[in-house]
Write a protein that holds these residues in place. Structure first.
Motif, PDB file in Angstrom:
ATOM      1  N   ALA A  47       0.735  -1.213   0.025  1.00  0.00           N
ATOM      2  CA  ALA A  47      -0.114   0.097  -0.544  1.00  0.00           C
ATOM      3  C   ALA A  47       0.908   1.033  -0.676  1.00  0.00           C
ATOM      4  O   ALA A  47       0.004   2.348  -0.420  1.00  0.00           O
ATOM      5  CB  ALA A  47      -1.391   0.097   1.276  1.00  0.00           C
ATOM      6  N   VAL A  48       1.633   0.931   0.589  1.00  0.00           N
ATOM      7  CA  VAL A  48       3.363   2.516   0.128  1.00  0.00           C
ATOM      8  C   VAL A  48       3.254   2.672  -0.607  1.00  0.00           C
ATOM      9  O   VAL A  48       4.251   2.405  -1.706  1.00  0.00           O
ATOM     10  CB  VAL A  48       4.169   2.042   1.455  1.00  0.00           C
ATOM     11  CG1 VAL A  48       4.891   3.197   1.384  1.00  0.00           C
ATOM     12  CG2 VAL A  48       3.860   1.668   3.241  1.00  0.00           C
ATOM     13  N   PRO A  49       2.702   3.581  -0.812  1.00  0.00           N
ATOM     14  CA  PRO A  49       3.074   4.653  -2.555  1.00  0.00           C
ATOM     15  C   PRO A  49       4.903   3.999  -3.206  1.00  0.00           C
ATOM     16  O   PRO A  49       5.418   3.877  -3.899  1.00  0.00           O
ATOM     17  CB  PRO A  49       2.365   5.842  -2.517  1.00  0.00           C
ATOM     18  CG  PRO A  49       1.185   6.256  -1.375  1.00  0.00           C
ATOM     19  CD  PRO A  49       2.254   5.207  -0.477  1.00  0.00           C
ATOM     20  N   HIS A  50       6.318   5.113  -2.505  1.00  0.00           N
ATOM     21  CA  HIS A  50       7.021   4.686  -2.817  1.00  0.00           C
ATOM     22  C   HIS A  50       7.509   2.755  -3.294  1.00  0.00           C
ATOM     23  O   HIS A  50       8.381   2.740  -3.850  1.00  0.00           O
ATOM     24  CB  HIS A  50       7.889   6.004  -2.308  1.00  0.00           C
ATOM     25  CG  HIS A  50       8.347   5.018  -0.474  1.00  0.00           C
ATOM     26  ND1 HIS A  50       7.638   5.085   0.415  1.00  0.00           N
ATOM     27  CD2 HIS A  50       9.474   4.332   0.453  1.00  0.00           C
ATOM     28  CE1 HIS A  50       7.729   4.791   1.718  1.00  0.00           C
ATOM     29  NE2 HIS A  50       8.919   4.441   1.016  1.00  0.00           N
ATOM     30  N   HIS A  51       6.608   2.064  -2.420  1.00  0.00           N
ATOM     31  CA  HIS A  51       6.855   0.546  -2.414  1.00  0.00           C
ATOM     32  C   HIS A  51       6.294   0.787  -3.095  1.00  0.00           C
ATOM     33  O   HIS A  51       6.884  -0.535  -4.251  1.00  0.00           O
ATOM     34  CB  HIS A  51       6.599  -0.274  -1.092  1.00  0.00           C
ATOM     35  CG  HIS A  51       7.239   0.289   0.089  1.00  0.00           C
ATOM     36  ND1 HIS A  51       6.932  -0.763   1.297  1.00  0.00           N
ATOM     37  CD2 HIS A  51       8.564   1.325   0.066  1.00  0.00           C
ATOM     38  CE1 HIS A  51       7.860   0.181   1.850  1.00  0.00           C
ATOM     39  NE2 HIS A  51       8.638   0.963   2.167  1.00  0.00           N
ATOM     40  N   ARG A  52       5.354   1.044  -3.603  1.00  0.00           N
ATOM     41  CA  ARG A  52       4.927   0.609  -5.013  1.00  0.00           C
ATOM     42  C   ARG A  52       5.567   0.584  -6.189  1.00  0.00           C
ATOM     43  O   ARG A  52       5.914  -0.218  -7.654  1.00  0.00           O
ATOM     44  CB  ARG A  52       3.630   0.841  -5.210  1.00  0.00           C
ATOM     45  CG  ARG A  52       1.893   0.525  -4.776  1.00  0.00           C
ATOM     46  CD  ARG A  52       0.902   1.093  -4.358  1.00  0.00           C
ATOM     47  NE  ARG A  52       0.234   0.742  -5.317  1.00  0.00           N
ATOM     48  CZ  ARG A  52      -0.484  -0.191  -5.619  1.00  0.00           C
ATOM     49  NH1 ARG A  52      -0.933  -1.096  -4.237  1.00  0.00           N
ATOM     50  NH2 ARG A  52      -1.561  -0.492  -6.921  1.00  0.00           N
ATOM     51  N   ARG A  53       6.196   2.051  -6.487  1.00  0.00           N
ATOM     52  CA  ARG A  53       6.789   2.684  -7.351  1.00  0.00           C
ATOM     53  C   ARG A  53       8.180   1.465  -7.404  1.00  0.00           C
ATOM     54  O   ARG A  53       9.062   1.721  -8.768  1.00  0.00           O
ATOM     55  CB  ARG A  53       7.623   3.922  -6.781  1.00  0.00           C
ATOM     56  CG  ARG A  53       6.391   5.796  -7.699  1.00  0.00           C
ATOM     57  CD  ARG A  53       6.778   6.488  -7.126  1.00  0.00           C
ATOM     58  NE  ARG A  53       7.389   6.696  -6.001  1.00  0.00           N
ATOM     59  CZ  ARG A  53       6.434   7.823  -4.940  1.00  0.00           C
ATOM     60  NH1 ARG A  53       5.184   7.557  -5.270  1.00  0.00           N
ATOM     61  NH2 ARG A  53       6.933   7.689  -3.944  1.00  0.00           N
ATOM     62  N   ARG A  54       8.539   1.321  -5.761  1.00  0.00           N
ATOM     63  CA  ARG A  54      10.185   0.733  -5.899  1.00  0.00           C
ATOM     64  C   ARG A  54       9.400  -0.725  -7.211  1.00  0.00           C
ATOM     65  O   ARG A  54      10.887  -1.368  -8.133  1.00  0.00           O
ATOM     66  CB  ARG A  54      10.607   0.697  -4.658  1.00  0.00           C
ATOM     67  CG  ARG A  54      12.407   0.124  -4.949  1.00  0.00           C
ATOM     68  CD  ARG A  54      12.751   0.024  -3.337  1.00  0.00           C
ATOM     69  NE  ARG A  54      12.480   1.196  -2.302  1.00  0.00           N
ATOM     70  CZ  ARG A  54      12.350   1.528  -1.379  1.00  0.00           C
ATOM     71  NH1 ARG A  54      12.753  -0.220  -0.636  1.00  0.00           N
ATOM     72  NH2 ARG A  54      11.625   2.427  -0.856  1.00  0.00           N
ATOM     73  N   ILE A  55       8.948  -1.316  -6.748  1.00  0.00           N
ATOM     74  CA  ILE A  55       8.444  -2.635  -7.381  1.00  0.00           C
ATOM     75  C   ILE A  55       8.316  -2.224  -8.719  1.00  0.00           C
ATOM     76  O   ILE A  55       8.473  -3.475 -10.112  1.00  0.00           O
ATOM     77  CB  ILE A  55       7.621  -3.404  -6.851  1.00  0.00           C
ATOM     78  CG1 ILE A  55       7.742  -3.655  -5.287  1.00  0.00           C
ATOM     79  CG2 ILE A  55       6.720  -4.716  -7.689  1.00  0.00           C
ATOM     80  CD1 ILE A  55       6.809  -3.937  -4.472  1.00  0.00           C
ATOM     81  N   HIS A  56       7.287  -1.635  -9.126  1.00  0.00           N
ATOM     82  CA  HIS A  56       6.511  -1.535 -10.884  1.00  0.00           C
ATOM     83  C   HIS A  56       8.110  -0.857 -11.977  1.00  0.00           C
ATOM     84  O   HIS A  56       8.914  -1.322 -12.814  1.00  0.00           O
ATOM     85  CB  HIS A  56       6.143   0.356 -10.925  1.00  0.00           C
ATOM     86  CG  HIS A  56       4.659  -0.465 -10.841  1.00  0.00           C
ATOM     87  ND1 HIS A  56       4.197  -1.252 -11.348  1.00  0.00           N
ATOM     88  CD2 HIS A  56       3.543   0.762  -9.792  1.00  0.00           C
ATOM     89  CE1 HIS A  56       2.730  -1.405 -10.846  1.00  0.00           C
ATOM     90  NE2 HIS A  56       2.522  -0.694  -9.276  1.00  0.00           N
ATOM     91  N   GLU A  57       9.107  -0.387 -11.225  1.00  0.00           N
ATOM     92  CA  GLU A  57      10.950   0.140 -11.666  1.00  0.00           C
ATOM     93  C   GLU A  57      11.372  -0.953 -11.757  1.00  0.00           C
ATOM     94  O   GLU A  57      11.958  -1.338 -12.275  1.00  0.00           O
ATOM     95  CB  GLU A  57      11.297   1.139 -11.298  1.00  0.00           C
ATOM     96  CG  GLU A  57      12.731   1.390 -11.648  1.00  0.00           C
ATOM     97  CD  GLU A  57      12.340   2.352 -12.774  1.00  0.00           C
ATOM     98  OE1 GLU A  57      13.280   2.186 -13.324  1.00  0.00           O
ATOM     99  OE2 GLU A  57      11.943   2.986 -12.755  1.00  0.00           O
TER     100      GLU A  57
END
Length: 80
Positions: A47-57
Motif C-alpha cells: 500500500a505504501v506509494p514509494h514501495h509500489r513505485r520501487r516494485i514497478h521500476e
C-alpha cells in the motif's frame, strides 16, 4: 520465511517484508513477477506509494533485461 529468488529480489529492493505475501499470492518466481500490476500489488498488500513505485521500476528493469537478452542469439548454420 522462504528463501527463494523472489525473496532475494525483494531484499535487493529493500522490501523483504513482502516476500511471504508475494509467494502466498503465487508470485514465486521472477517470470511471474514480471506480470505484476496495480491490482496485484493491492492483493499482495503493498500500500505504501514509494514501495509500489520501487516494485514497478524493478519489474520494468526485469522486462528490459529480457528484451535485451532476446536479441542475443546465434545460429550454427553457415552464412549464405
Amino acid at each position: 520465511m522462504c528463501t527463494n529468488i523472489v525473496y532475494e529480489w525483494l531484499k535487493t529492493l529493500q522490501l523483504p517484508q513482502y516476500a511471504e505475501s508475494f509467494v502466498d499470492n503465487g508470485y514465486d518466481d521472477l517470470e511471474v513477477c514480471k506480470q505484476i500490476g496495480d491490482p496485484d500489488l493491492d492483493a499482495i498488500g503493498v500500500a505504501v506509494p514509494h514501495h509500489r513505485r520501487r516494485i514497478h521500476e524493478a519489474v520494468r528493469r526485469l522486462k528490459e533485461a529480457d528484451e535485451a537478452a532476446a536479441g542475443l542469439y546465434f545460429t550454427l548454420e553457415p552464412p549464405p
